[in-house]
Design a protein around this motif. Structure first.
Motif, short mmCIF file in Angstrom:
data_model
loop_
_atom_site.label_atom_id
_atom_site.label_comp_id
_atom_site.label_asym_id
_atom_site.label_seq_id
_atom_site.Cartn_x
_atom_site.Cartn_y
_atom_site.Cartn_z
N LYS A 17 88.81 -22.22 117.82
CA LYS A 17 88.94 -23.14 116.69
C LYS A 17 89.38 -22.33 115.48
N ALA A 69 90.71 -22.36 111.47
CA ALA A 69 90.85 -23.10 110.21
C ALA A 69 91.87 -22.41 109.33
N THR A 98 92.31 -26.76 112.29
CA THR A 98 91.81 -27.60 111.20
C THR A 98 92.38 -27.05 109.90
N ARG A 128 98.53 -33.24 110.26
CA ARG A 128 98.57 -33.64 111.67
C ARG A 128 99.99 -33.51 112.23
N ALA A 132 98.02 -29.76 113.24
CA ALA A 132 96.57 -29.65 113.05
C ALA A 132 95.90 -30.89 113.66
N ASN A 133 94.65 -30.74 114.08
CA ASN A 133 93.93 -31.88 114.63
C ASN A 133 93.15 -32.65 113.57
N ARG A 134 92.90 -32.00 112.43
CA ARG A 134 92.17 -32.67 111.36
C ARG A 134 92.34 -31.90 110.06
N ALA A 178 81.41 -29.23 108.64
CA ALA A 178 82.26 -28.18 109.25
C ALA A 178 81.53 -26.84 109.38
#
Ligand code: NAP
Ligand code: ZN
Ligand code: ZN
Length: 346
Positions: free
Chosen positions: A177, A179, A202, A215, A219-221, A234
């Protein structure tokens, strides 16, 4: 000497304006590039305004350069007239120190020459890419594929390699994951590379209105960093963070979103030092790291990867005369995601 045109800052407190000057003649191992496009990096604003240290003026910024080679020196072997070419943050180095031998010429300990706001080995100031021509030693000229839109390739020479390099160094990919803090020039490339390497990406952003765009980039969010509830949700969720923010900011809220053993890589260059409590680092075995641009071999690898995977920057073309307005808009975060100067307008 070669007559060149540019936009230059004559001082740190004056806007950029037209300026004529001379480039060195094409030496035996030099190439002459007719610049087609030059990206506008936030570093250009930092330096033209003396935000980091007193600069060398007149200053011609620009280190995201692409164009066509129009002349090569008598002993140049790596490039030929007509080739597309790129130049990034540096134009020379010693070639023999440990960093140069390891392909990290940007950290040359003997005679590094950055593309602008710097001096060459003879002590002469060097001028960047907000200009129609540049003369560069062939070793520091990257090969550019004709497959991608050339304007979108320009930002790869700094924003691209600066985000590609740390993501590769830390092997960010499938199962991770990631960021990305700040969705600007560097940030949007970090999203594209993170997604291309298979990470779950993210965006941590001050701008709620960038969610859809994030997106589309892969990115997924998007987490709005000003929203306490979203930041709380988060916490302890990321394996890696890449922070691309140009302005002074507190990094502790971001460190709280790292999982145990997580790695925070800073690539932004705000002026004020970061303050991090020792407890924050100890509790969770956190790693705080930095990363500076990238060397020549890795920059070529990144350009080839982008050509193969069809990755380029999302750009807004600007006319040279509008550069000062572009600086102001970048400071307001009003760009999706990189201004690129169309040098035909110079
Ligand atoms: P940019 O396009 O202006 O993007 C910076 C982003 O940071 C903005 O889009 C914004 O994203 C976010 N931001 C702005 N103000 C903020 C604040 N007060 N708090 C939190 N976030 C904020 O700049 P860039 O060209 O990507 O460059 C970013 C930084 O990297 C600069 O400092 C530049 O000098 C540095 N840099 C370093 C290297 C290196 O080798 N390490 C290379 C190139 C550039 P949101 O709207 O999403 O919040
Ligand atoms: Zn840059
Ligand atoms: Zn060196």
């Amino acid at each position: 000497m070669i007559q060149a045109k540019a936009y230059a800052a004559q001082a740190a407190d004056t806007p950029l304006a037209p300026w004529n000057f001379e480039r060195r003649d094409v030496g035996p191992q030099d190439v002459l590039i007719e610049i087609a496009y030059c990206g506008v990096c936030h570093t250009d604003v930092h330096q033209a305004r003396n935000e980091w240290f007193p600069g060398i003026f007149p200053m011609v910024p620009g280190h995201e350069i692409v164009g066509k080679i129009v002349q090569v020196g008598t002993h140049a072997k790596k490039h030929k007239p007509g080739d597309l070419a790129g130049v990034g943050v540096m134009v020379d180095s010693c070639r023999t120190c440990e960093d140069c031998r390891n392909g990290q010429e940007q950290f040359c300990s003997v005679s590094p020459v950055l593309t602008y706001n710097n001096r060459d080995k003879n002590g002469q100031p060097v001028y960047g890419g907000y200009s129609n021509y540049i003369v560069v030693h062939e070793d520091f000229v990257l090969r550019v594929s004709g497959k991608l839109d050339l304007a979108g390739v320009a930002p790869l020479l700094c924003a691209g390699i600066t985000t590609y390099s740390p993501l590769r160094r830390w092997n960010v990919g499938k199962g991770h994951k990631l960021a990305v803090v700040g969705l600007g020039g560097l940030g949007h490339m970090a999203v594209k590379f993170g997604a291309a390497f298979g990470a779950d990406v993210t965006v941590l952003s001050t701008s709620p209105n960038k969610a859809e765009a994030a997106r589309r980039l892969g990115a997924n969010r998007l987490v709005v960093t000003k929203d306490e509830d979203q930041m709380k949700a988060a916490q302890r969720s990321f394996d890696f963070i890449i922070d691309t923010v140009a302005a002074d900011h507190d990094i502790n809220p971001y460190l709280a979103t790292l999982r145990t053993n997580g790695v925070y890589v800073n690539v932004g260059m705000p002026v004020q030092p970061f303050q991090v409590p020792s407890f924050t680092l100890a509790m969770g075995n956190k790693v705080v790291a930095g990363s500076g641009a990238g060397g020549l071999p890795e920059t070529q690898e990144m350009l080839d990867f982008c050509a193969e995977k069809n990755i380029a920057a999302d750009v807004e073309l600007v006319n040279m005369k509008d550069i000062n307005a572009a600086f102001e808009r970048m400071l307001r975060g009003d760009v999706l995601y990189r201004f690129v100067i169309d040098m035909k307008t110079l």
